[in-house]
Design a protein around this motif. Sequence first.
Motif, PDB file in Angstrom:
ATOM      1  N   ARG A 169       0.978  -1.293   0.089  1.00 52.46           N
ATOM      2  CA  ARG A 169      -0.348   0.047  -0.308  1.00 52.46           C
ATOM      3  C   ARG A 169       0.874   1.458   0.309  1.00 52.46           C
ATOM      4  N   VAL A 172       1.613   1.835  -3.589  1.00 49.85           N
ATOM      5  CA  VAL A 172       0.499   2.513  -4.271  1.00 49.85           C
ATOM      6  C   VAL A 172       0.022   3.773  -4.305  1.00 49.85           C
ATOM      7  N   HIS A 175       1.747   6.621  -5.569  1.00 50.54           N
ATOM      8  CA  HIS A 175       1.894   6.292  -7.148  1.00 50.54           C
ATOM      9  C   HIS A 175       0.998   7.693  -7.226  1.00 50.54           C
ATOM     10  N   TYR A 176       0.327   7.549  -6.259  1.00 49.15           N
ATOM     11  CA  TYR A 176      -1.350   7.859  -6.168  1.00 49.15           C
ATOM     12  C   TYR A 176      -0.633   9.655  -5.985  1.00 49.15           C
ATOM     13  N   ILE A 189      -7.403   4.633  -6.637  1.00 52.82           N
ATOM     14  CA  ILE A 189      -6.548   3.548  -7.288  1.00 52.82           C
ATOM     15  C   ILE A 189      -7.650   2.593  -5.729  1.00 52.82           C
ATOM     16  N   TRP A 198      -2.576  -4.544  -7.653  1.00 57.65           N
ATOM     17  CA  TRP A 198      -3.586  -2.978  -7.167  1.00 57.65           C
ATOM     18  C   TRP A 198      -3.670  -2.442  -9.187  1.00 57.65           C
ATOM     19  N   PHE A 200      -4.710   1.682 -10.526  1.00 60.97           N
ATOM     20  CA  PHE A 200      -4.914   2.861 -10.463  1.00 60.97           C
ATOM     21  C   PHE A 200      -5.633   2.827 -11.409  1.00 60.97           C
ATOM     22  N   LEU A 221       5.248   4.893 -11.622  1.00 63.11           N
ATOM     23  CA  LEU A 221       5.534   3.620 -10.540  1.00 63.11           C
ATOM     24  C   LEU A 221       6.088   2.229 -10.823  1.00 63.11           C
TER      25      LEU A 221
END
Length: 357
Positions: A169, A172, A175-176, A189, A198, A200, A221
């Motif tokens: 996480r 993730v 990256h978001y 996401i 995962w 997005f 990413l």
Amino acid sequence: MALLNDLVNMNLSDHTESFIAEYVWVGGSGMDMRSKARTISKPISSPSELPKWNYDGSSTGQAPGEDSEVILYPQAIFRDPFRGGKNILVMCDCYTPQGEPIPTNKRNNAAKIFSHPDVVAEVPWFGIEQEYTLLQKDVNWPLGWPVGGFPGPQGPYYCAIGAEKAFGRDIVDAHYKACLYAGINISGINGEVMPGQWEFQVGPSVGIEAGDQMWIARYILERITEIAGVVLSFDPKPIPGDWNGAGAHTNYSTKSMREEGGYEVIKKAIEKLGLRHKEHIAAYGEGNERRLTGRHETADINTFKWGVANRGASIRVGRDTEKEGKGYFEDRRPASNMDPYVVTAMITETTLLWKPN
């Protein structure tokens, strides 16, 4: 004495007008991303103001050694979340010194389709759901899985929380936020059905912007997984057996589809997609036959069918679209390793420009 982190995070803006432009392009495999940086000494407001650049195409599988120069044309600019400040990421496509697009340059053809007057008038929107798998670096086995073994069966992992259900996480979320900083229209996401997998979503994006934004989101990413010491996989079926594969479901609408009476336009567009099913499948990603088995929320690769709210169909129409009589549809066939320039352009060309015999 400065530490390495101090130097990496140094703010240059108080000391120089120059900034760093990281030129990004797609390599010879069609999925490997390459980049290199250069100093820009004057302010710029558009990609056309950036200099073209070159690289050794023989080292990326894109040119022979005896004529190895490939030219980078800057096409889209994003803020650089790694260097910060005035520094930028530059999405480029690739040409010969004579100005011809090289075979792996899929953006050039997509740009031609999206600049067609009939396409411009329809303002095509895309939302791409990019699934991916995080792998443990030294064993190439999904993050959170016991080495050489398997976790419990699928069920508890989709959109899950908890140390025994959600793995990666921090990557993730990093990256978001990095995508939002960069100016990418990332819309969300979520954790996927297979643990260590995962998703997005990028969009809605108009025309060629969908491909530019998706490639830069992928680049960001992979840079983040590099920092984390984790391997990023876009394989459409990274683990054989009773595990979900990874796709890049592509949501699509045109101006006519979004207006009153749009549902009839959608049905006609889907009919045209069905007539070119084999051509689309051939362009929708390598290894997709391992994913499109008719199981694990996919349609069989040799079958074209559509339905409302049917995740086992090739094309899914949402309940809201059916109810409101207008909206969008989702092409569920593209694999996670598809080229977004190819897929968005092909959907557009088939639905707006192609005329069946």
